[in-house]
Design a protein around this motif. Structure first.
Motif, PDB file in Angstrom:
ATOM      1  N   ALA A 126       0.831  -1.203   0.000  1.00 36.18           N
ATOM      2  CA  ALA A 126       0.000   0.000   0.000  1.00 36.18           C
ATOM      3  C   ALA A 126       0.866   1.252   0.000  1.00 36.18           C
ATOM      4  CB  ALA A 126      -0.917  -0.001   1.212  1.00 36.18           C
ATOM      5  N   THR A 127       0.480   2.232  -0.799  1.00 34.44           N
ATOM      6  CA  THR A 127       1.166   3.524  -0.821  1.00 34.44           C
ATOM      7  C   THR A 127       0.414   4.500   0.059  1.00 34.44           C
ATOM      8  OG1 THR A 127      -0.091   4.404  -2.690  1.00 34.44           O
ATOM      9  CG2 THR A 127       1.857   3.055  -3.196  1.00 34.44           C
ATOM     10  N   LEU A 128       1.032   5.642   0.324  1.00 37.53           N
ATOM     11  CA  LEU A 128       0.390   6.635   1.178  1.00 37.53           C
ATOM     12  C   LEU A 128      -0.917   7.133   0.578  1.00 37.53           C
ATOM     13  CD1 LEU A 128       3.511   8.675   2.340  1.00 37.53           C
ATOM     14  CD2 LEU A 128       2.219   6.985   3.636  1.00 37.53           C
ATOM     15  N   ASP A 129      -1.039   7.071  -0.724  1.00 39.72           N
ATOM     16  CA  ASP A 129      -2.273   7.504  -1.383  1.00 39.72           C
ATOM     17  C   ASP A 129      -3.392   6.486  -1.238  1.00 39.72           C
ATOM     18  OD1 ASP A 129      -1.078   9.843  -2.257  1.00 39.72           O
ATOM     19  OD2 ASP A 129      -0.412   8.950  -4.151  1.00 39.72           O
ATOM     20  N   GLU A 130      -3.061   5.303  -0.741  1.00 34.36           N
ATOM     21  CA  GLU A 130      -4.048   4.233  -0.646  1.00 34.36           C
ATOM     22  C   GLU A 130      -4.527   3.996   0.787  1.00 34.36           C
ATOM     23  OE1 GLU A 130      -2.731   1.330  -4.298  1.00 34.36           O
ATOM     24  OE2 GLU A 130      -1.491   1.288  -2.477  1.00 34.36           O
ATOM     25  N   CYS A 131      -4.332   4.955   1.652  1.00 32.99           N
ATOM     26  CA  CYS A 131      -4.808   4.813   3.035  1.00 32.99           C
ATOM     27  C   CYS A 131      -6.319   4.618   3.041  1.00 32.99           C
ATOM     28  CB  CYS A 131      -4.438   6.061   3.847  1.00 32.99           C
ATOM     29  SG  CYS A 131      -5.090   6.034   5.532  1.00 32.99           S
ATOM     30  N   PRO A 132      -6.796   3.531   3.655  1.00 32.71           N
ATOM     31  CA  PRO A 132      -8.229   3.229   3.617  1.00 32.71           C
ATOM     32  C   PRO A 132      -9.048   3.949   4.694  1.00 32.71           C
ATOM     33  CG  PRO A 132      -7.083   1.486   4.762  1.00 32.71           C
ATOM     34  CD  PRO A 132      -6.026   2.463   4.318  1.00 32.71           C
ATOM     35  N   LEU A 133      -8.399   4.711   5.547  1.00 30.79           N
ATOM     36  CA  LEU A 133      -9.063   5.327   6.691  1.00 30.79           C
ATOM     37  C   LEU A 133      -9.518   6.745   6.368  1.00 30.79           C
ATOM     38  CD1 LEU A 133      -6.446   3.888   9.121  1.00 30.79           C
ATOM     39  CD2 LEU A 133      -8.861   3.259   9.140  1.00 30.79           C
ATOM     40  N   GLN A 134     -10.476   7.236   7.161  1.00 27.56           N
ATOM     41  CA  GLN A 134     -11.089   8.528   6.870  1.00 27.56           C
ATOM     42  C   GLN A 134     -10.736   9.610   7.888  1.00 27.56           C
ATOM     43  OE1 GLN A 134     -12.730   8.896   3.945  1.00 27.56           O
ATOM     44  NE2 GLN A 134     -12.097   6.754   3.645  1.00 27.56           N
ATOM     45  N   GLY A 135     -10.724   9.276   9.173  1.00 20.03           N
ATOM     46  CA  GLY A 135     -10.490  10.267  10.217  1.00 20.03           C
ATOM     47  C   GLY A 135      -9.070  10.797  10.193  1.00 20.03           C
ATOM     48  N   ARG A 136      -8.908  12.016  10.659  1.00 19.44           N
ATOM     49  CA  ARG A 136      -7.596  12.656  10.611  1.00 19.44           C
ATOM     50  C   ARG A 136      -6.581  11.919  11.473  1.00 19.44           C
ATOM     51  NH1 ARG A 136      -8.207  18.899  11.313  1.00 19.44           N
ATOM     52  NH2 ARG A 136      -8.034  18.440  13.542  1.00 19.44           N
ATOM     53  N   ILE A 137      -6.969  11.526  12.680  1.00 23.51           N
ATOM     54  CA  ILE A 137      -6.038  10.795  13.554  1.00 23.51           C
ATOM     55  C   ILE A 137      -5.797   9.400  13.010  1.00 23.51           C
ATOM     56  CG2 ILE A 137      -5.654   9.887  15.870  1.00 23.51           C
ATOM     57  CD1 ILE A 137      -7.320  12.187  16.948  1.00 23.51           C
ATOM     58  N   ALA A 138      -6.836   8.739  12.527  1.00 26.74           N
ATOM     59  CA  ALA A 138      -6.682   7.397  11.965  1.00 26.74           C
ATOM     60  C   ALA A 138      -5.719   7.411  10.780  1.00 26.74           C
ATOM     61  CB  ALA A 138      -8.045   6.849  11.538  1.00 26.74           C
ATOM     62  N   ARG A 139      -5.837   8.416   9.936  1.00 23.27           N
ATOM     63  CA  ARG A 139      -4.931   8.506   8.793  1.00 23.27           C
ATOM     64  C   ARG A 139      -3.499   8.802   9.248  1.00 23.27           C
ATOM     65  NH1 ARG A 139      -7.226   8.786   3.788  1.00 23.27           N
ATOM     66  NH2 ARG A 139      -5.431   9.926   2.958  1.00 23.27           N
ATOM     67  N   ARG A 140      -3.371   9.591  10.301  1.00 20.66           N
ATOM     68  CA  ARG A 140      -2.044   9.867  10.863  1.00 20.66           C
ATOM     69  C   ARG A 140      -1.415   8.572  11.381  1.00 20.66           C
ATOM     70  NH1 ARG A 140      -0.321  14.868  13.021  1.00 20.66           N
ATOM     71  NH2 ARG A 140      -2.483  15.590  13.135  1.00 20.66           N
ATOM     72  N   MET A 141      -2.215   7.730  12.046  1.00 18.97           N
ATOM     73  CA  MET A 141      -1.735   6.452  12.555  1.00 18.97           C
ATOM     74  C   MET A 141      -1.251   5.565  11.405  1.00 18.97           C
ATOM     75  SD  MET A 141      -4.884   5.900  15.252  1.00 18.97           S
ATOM     76  CE  MET A 141      -4.600   4.156  15.524  1.00 18.97           C
ATOM     77  N   TRP A 142      -2.070   5.457  10.370  1.00 19.62           N
ATOM     78  CA  TRP A 142      -1.735   4.600   9.225  1.00 19.62           C
ATOM     79  C   TRP A 142      -0.468   5.098   8.544  1.00 19.62           C
ATOM     80  CZ3 TRP A 142      -0.934   4.533   4.014  1.00 19.62           C
ATOM     81  CH2 TRP A 142      -1.130   3.335   3.329  1.00 19.62           C
ATOM     82  N   THR A 143      -0.367   6.404   8.366  1.00 18.84           N
ATOM     83  CA  THR A 143       0.790   6.989   7.691  1.00 18.84           C
ATOM     84  C   THR A 143       2.076   6.742   8.471  1.00 18.84           C
ATOM     85  OG1 THR A 143      -0.597   8.701   6.680  1.00 18.84           O
ATOM     86  CG2 THR A 143       1.769   9.146   6.810  1.00 18.84           C
ATOM     87  N   ALA A 144       2.017   6.804   9.809  1.00 15.86           N
ATOM     88  CA  ALA A 144       3.198   6.562  10.631  1.00 15.86           C
ATOM     89  C   ALA A 144       3.637   5.108  10.553  1.00 15.86           C
ATOM     90  CB  ALA A 144       2.920   6.944  12.085  1.00 15.86           C
ATOM     91  N   CYS A 145       2.689   4.188  10.354  1.00 16.52           N
ATOM     92  CA  CYS A 145       3.017   2.762  10.341  1.00 16.52           C
ATOM     93  C   CYS A 145       3.383   2.243   8.953  1.00 16.52           C
ATOM     94  CB  CYS A 145       1.834   1.960  10.888  1.00 16.52           C
ATOM     95  SG  CYS A 145       1.518   2.250  12.648  1.00 16.52           S
ATOM     96  N   GLN A 146       2.961   2.930   7.905  1.00 20.71           N
ATOM     97  CA  GLN A 146       3.186   2.444   6.547  1.00 20.71           C
ATOM     98  C   GLN A 146       4.659   2.180   6.223  1.00 20.71           C
ATOM     99  OE1 GLN A 146       4.563   4.095   3.749  1.00 20.71           O
ATOM    100  NE2 GLN A 146       4.001   2.505   2.246  1.00 20.71           N
ATOM    101  N   PRO A 147       5.607   3.023   6.678  1.00 19.17           N
ATOM    102  CA  PRO A 147       7.019   2.730   6.363  1.00 19.17           C
ATOM    103  C   PRO A 147       7.537   1.426   6.969  1.00 19.17           C
ATOM    104  CG  PRO A 147       6.750   5.025   7.019  1.00 19.17           C
ATOM    105  CD  PRO A 147       5.464   4.330   7.344  1.00 19.17           C
ATOM    106  N   HIS A 148       6.813   0.861   7.940  1.00 22.54           N
ATOM    107  CA  HIS A 148       7.242  -0.370   8.613  1.00 22.54           C
ATOM    108  C   HIS A 148       6.461  -1.591   8.115  1.00 22.54           C
ATOM    109  CE1 HIS A 148       9.252   2.282  11.506  1.00 22.54           C
ATOM    110  NE2 HIS A 148       8.119   2.961  11.546  1.00 22.54           N
ATOM    111  N   SER A 149       5.671  -1.433   7.058  1.00 25.19           N
ATOM    112  CA  SER A 149       4.704  -2.453   6.678  1.00 25.19           C
ATOM    113  C   SER A 149       5.307  -3.690   6.029  1.00 25.19           C
ATOM    114  CB  SER A 149       3.645  -1.846   5.746  1.00 25.19           C
ATOM    115  OG  SER A 149       4.250  -1.306   4.585  1.00 25.19           O
ATOM    116  N   ALA A 150       6.622  -3.719   5.803  1.00 18.43           N
ATOM    117  CA  ALA A 150       7.249  -4.962   5.355  1.00 18.43           C
ATOM    118  C   ALA A 150       7.125  -6.043   6.422  1.00 18.43           C
ATOM    119  CB  ALA A 150       8.717  -4.726   5.009  1.00 18.43           C
ATOM    120  N   CYS A 151       7.006  -5.631   7.680  1.00 19.01           N
ATOM    121  CA  CYS A 151       6.707  -6.527   8.799  1.00 19.01           C
ATOM    122  C   CYS A 151       5.256  -6.306   9.216  1.00 19.01           C
ATOM    123  CB  CYS A 151       7.635  -6.260   9.972  1.00 19.01           C
ATOM    124  SG  CYS A 151       9.382  -6.487   9.623  1.00 19.01           S
ATOM    125  N   PHE A 152       4.746  -7.190  10.062  1.00 14.96           N
ATOM    126  CA  PHE A 152       3.383  -7.022  10.547  1.00 14.96           C
ATOM    127  C   PHE A 152       3.294  -5.774  11.425  1.00 14.96           C
ATOM    128  CE2 PHE A 152       0.286  -7.462  13.965  1.00 14.96           C
ATOM    129  CZ  PHE A 152      -0.883  -7.679  13.249  1.00 14.96           C
TER     130      PHE A 152
END
Length: 316
Positions: A66-92
């Motif tokens: 998933a790329t940053l443009d593909e964040c499935p979340l809507q809320g501002r904090i939820a998207r912030r959470m997803w964005t912070a974790c995306q660089p680590h997504s090669a692992c669970f």
């Protein structure tokens, strides 16, 4: 449960709403402080319902492709959470790895206004900072509650506790977020670190990185007790993954081996600019990555080595 707020003293307040538990502090002009706190409170009361509304998705692993443009979340904090974790997504990793830091980041924005010199929001140990020119905070690091010992009130920045480390962050430095993870903390860990404290440009990034580095401080040993996360908490985002529940006293070579694995995980995060530095603690020993002056930062209690001394903050 309704959100609550209590004034602790002239500069600090305690806010709580369900599992969200904050200490807020700010310095500035009275009218600006009042406006900032009210704006922050107005945002705070909506945070928990907003997160609950997307909780099912927040507990899903971030897809590695998933790329940053593909964040499935809507809320501002939820998207912030997803964005912070995306660089680590090669692992669970799920966005929940950055929930505390993301909430702190969202709320600290209320203090970025004329008349506020500095502010912090501490969300269970994950801290977002606001600093204006010439301002600083002194930060204490407490690695392991099991080893705390009383000290004279005049001998430590946190009366009654012996700090494992302390550092000074001023406005000229890029650090605006601090987070800690480890098996002894309030969240589950796959690793055996007593704690890993990470400094980053925001608290969400620090939170996600601390989780991953703490997971990497690990080894196989018959005495380490692990349980499925689902057996300890039925709604955990970790499912049946084994989390650490007890670590026996380990010989120094094994401690150093586990810490070295954590440093190895931290090094690429430094190179990618995802974190500014990290301190990894295990049974009285510590390894650091990205710290400029380890000798000044860390107390004599821990055996210390330094990796990648590339950051520029002053420590005391």
């Amino acid at each position: 449960m309704n959100p609550s707020r209590i004034r602790l003293d002239a500069t600090r307040q305690h806010w709580q709403h369900g599992p969200i538990d904050l200490i807020l502090s700010a310095d500035g002009e009275p009218h600006a402080l009042h406006a900032a706190y009210e704006a922050c409170w107005s945002r705070f009361v909506d945070v928990l319902p907003e997160l609950v509304g997307e909780l099912k998705q927040l507990r899903q692993a971030v897809r590695a492709e998933a790329t940053l443009d593909e964040c499935p979340l809507q809320g501002r904090i939820a998207r912030r959470m997803w964005t912070a974790c995306q660089p680590h997504s090669a692992c669970f990793i799920t966005p929940m790895a950055a929930v505390a830091g993301s909430v702190a980041d969202e709320l600290i924005g209320a203090f970025a206004r004329e008349g506020i010199a500095r502010a912090y929001i501490n969300n269970g140990g994950d801290i977002a900072l606001h600093l204006t020119e010439g301002c600083r905070y002194r930060i204490g690091v407490l690695a392991d509650l099991a080893h705390y010992r009383p000290v004279p009130a005049s001998g430590d920045p946190t009366p009654g506790l012996a700090l494992d480390a302390n550092l000074t962050l001023d406005a000229s430095l890029p650090v605006r977020g601090i987070a800690t993870s480890g098996w002894r903390g309030r969240s589950f860990s796959l690793g055996i670190a007593d704690s890993v404290t990470v400094l980053a440009r925001n608290a969400a990034s620090a939170d996600a990185a601390a989780t991953m580095i703490a997971n990497a401080v690990n080894l196989d040993h018959a005495g380490i007790a692990r349980c499925p996360a689902s057996s300890l908490k039925d709604d955990t985002d970790l499912g049946d993954r084994l989390v650490t529940v007890d670590v026996p006293s380990l010989p120094a070579p094994l401690i150093d081996f586990a810490l070295a694995r954590g440093v190895e995980a931290a090094r690429p995060l430094l190179e990618r600019g995802l974190i500014e530095s990290a301190a990894l603690f295990l049974q009285g020993r510590v390894r650091t990555a990205g710290l400029h002056d380890t000798g000044a930062l860390l107390t004599h209690r821990a055996h210390t080595t330094t990796e990648a001394p590339c950051s520029k903050y002053a420590a005391c």
